[in-house]
Design an enzyme around this catalytic site. Structure first.
Site, mmCIF file in Angstrom:
data_model
loop_
_atom_site.group_PDB
_atom_site.id
_atom_site.type_symbol
_atom_site.label_atom_id
_atom_site.label_comp_id
_atom_site.label_asym_id
_atom_site.label_seq_id
_atom_site.Cartn_x
_atom_site.Cartn_y
_atom_site.Cartn_z
ATOM 1 N N LYS A 150 40.057 40.846 50.459
ATOM 2 C CA LYS A 150 40.880 41.217 51.606
ATOM 3 C C LYS A 150 40.612 40.392 52.859
ATOM 4 O O LYS A 150 41.372 40.470 53.822
ATOM 5 C CB LYS A 150 40.699 42.705 51.892
ATOM 6 N N SER A 155 38.044 48.660 40.560
ATOM 7 C CA SER A 155 39.284 47.963 40.204
ATOM 8 C C SER A 155 38.975 46.715 39.380
ATOM 9 O O SER A 155 39.758 46.327 38.510
ATOM 10 C CB SER A 155 40.071 47.589 41.464
HETATM 11 C C1 LIG Z 1 38.739 47.037 45.592
HETATM 12 C C2 LIG Z 1 40.172 46.624 45.572
HETATM 13 N N1 LIG Z 1 40.746 46.339 44.419
HETATM 14 C C3 LIG Z 1 42.039 45.978 44.340
HETATM 15 C C4 LIG Z 1 42.845 45.897 45.431
HETATM 16 C C5 LIG Z 1 44.295 45.533 45.274
HETATM 17 O O1 LIG Z 1 44.691 44.386 45.917
HETATM 18 P P1 LIG Z 1 46.136 44.216 46.556
HETATM 19 O O2 LIG Z 1 46.188 45.089 47.773
HETATM 20 O O3 LIG Z 1 46.227 42.778 46.901
HETATM 21 O O4 LIG Z 1 47.159 44.636 45.558
HETATM 22 C C6 LIG Z 1 42.274 46.191 46.658
HETATM 23 C C7 LIG Z 1 43.072 46.181 47.859
HETATM 24 O O5 LIG Z 1 42.728 46.732 48.870
HETATM 25 C C8 LIG Z 1 40.916 46.566 46.737
HETATM 26 O O6 LIG Z 1 40.333 46.877 47.907
#
Ligand SMILES: Cc1ncc(COP(=O)(O)O)c(C=O)c1O
Length: 324
Positions: free
Chosen positions: A38, A257
């Protein structure tokens, strides 16, 4: 020497354990200065808003976020001299709150989910704060188009990418990176990953779970559905098992994630693997040779390649008991 901490944004692409006859490589985004992917949209959203004359140093910014965007924005706001208020659901991890506060951001915790955080951020906007809007702001996917996608293309060298796997929060990562990679590899599959119990893309219905960063419960404006070939779901407990395996078996410490995209990358890699090819395994940690490994049964270039993203470090989840 870099002129600013903001110039250090970027991450390595690293091979992880892969099924026979295929390669899985992942962007280890915890290498970014704020510790997650991010940092990329945070820098780009502030840069774009400055360029458009919407903000200038000294202004008050507000953003609803489940955590990592808040940390990225807190870092950029500190480096560029903005006041920042972060609104986040109260159930997100303690580490994230403390890191944002360390960068000098104001935190407002709301009961409920991201929708409630968004509603509160809108109220603060009405009071004079400026919202960057990661779910709608085109600078979010643009950051991934210009940096994550571009870095991956450089890092794979001559190899062709067969599939790109990414989880979906705002959709910035999958849309921006996917768009850039698809320009080079038009036949590449793009696979979205979402929580099994909050599978809006697969079922059209939102649900609730504790996946941090993934599965916002609605379809974000920044998610380019046309790019996505397939959606796969993962249960939180399976993703967490995979985080523990990655840490203990591979020395790769990542969050929920990332555990989810790791599992889906393995699924896809097994589907497209060519087991007759002797694809390179993860090289020894002390392998100093600069030469690319040449397997016996075929050229490295022929091995099916799945690329994915690990957004942040497992350190951000210690207080949740993930690794206990
Ligand atoms: C830990 C984590 N995984 C996945 C994502 C997903 O990314 P995106 O917002 O680009 O879809 C985020 C987004 O905040 C995240 O903080």
């Amino acid at each position: 020497m870099k002129g600013s901490i903001l110039d250090t944004i970027g991450s390595p692409l690293v091979q992880v354990d892969s099924p026979e006859g295929a390669t899985i490589a992942t962007k280890i985004e915890s290498f970014n200065p704020g510790g997650s992917a991010k940092d990329r949209p945070a820098r780009e959203m502030i840069r774009a808003a400055e360029r458009e004359g919407r903000i200038e140093p000294g202004d008050w910014l507000v953003e609803p976020t489940s955590g990592n965007t808040g940390i990225g924005l807190a870092l950029v706001a500190a480096a560029r001299d903005y006041d920042l208020t972060i609104v986040m659901p109260a159930d997100k991890s303690e580490e994230r709150r403390r890191v944002m506060a360390a960068y000098g951001a104001e935190l407002e915790l709301v009961e409920g989910d991201m929708e409630d955080a968004r509603a509160r951020a809108n109220e603060l906007e009405a009071e004079g704060a400026i919202q960057l809007g990661q779910f709608e702001n085109p600078a979010n996917p643009e950051a991934h188009y210009k940096t994550t996608g571009e870095e991956i293309l450089e890092q794979v060298g001559d190899r062709e990418i067969d599939a790109f796997v990414a989880g979906v929060g705002t959709g910035g990562t999958i849309s921006g990176t996917g768009r850039r990679l698809r320009e080079e590899f038009p036949d590449m599959e793009i696979i979205a990953v979402e929580p099994a119990r909050n599978a809006v893309l697969s079922t059209g219905e939102s649900g609730s779970d504790n996946f941090q960063g993934m599965g916002p419960g609605f379809v974000s404006d920044n998610l380019d559905l046309d790019l996505i070939d397939r959606v796969e779901t993962v249960k939180l407990e399976d993703a967490e098992d995979e985080c523990r395996r990655l840490a203990r078996d591979e020395g790769v410490l990542v969050g929920q994630s990332s555990g989810a995209t790791s599992l889906v990358s393995q699924r896809i890699a097994r589907e497209i693997a060519e087991p007759d090819l002797d694809c390179p395994t993860v090289t020894g940690a002390f392998d100093d040779s600069a030469a690319a490994p040449e397997p016996d049964g075929g050229r490295v270039d022929d091995c099916p390649l799945v690329v994915t993203v690990f957004w942040d470090s497992g350190e951000r989840y210690l207080s949740t008991g993930l690794f206990d």
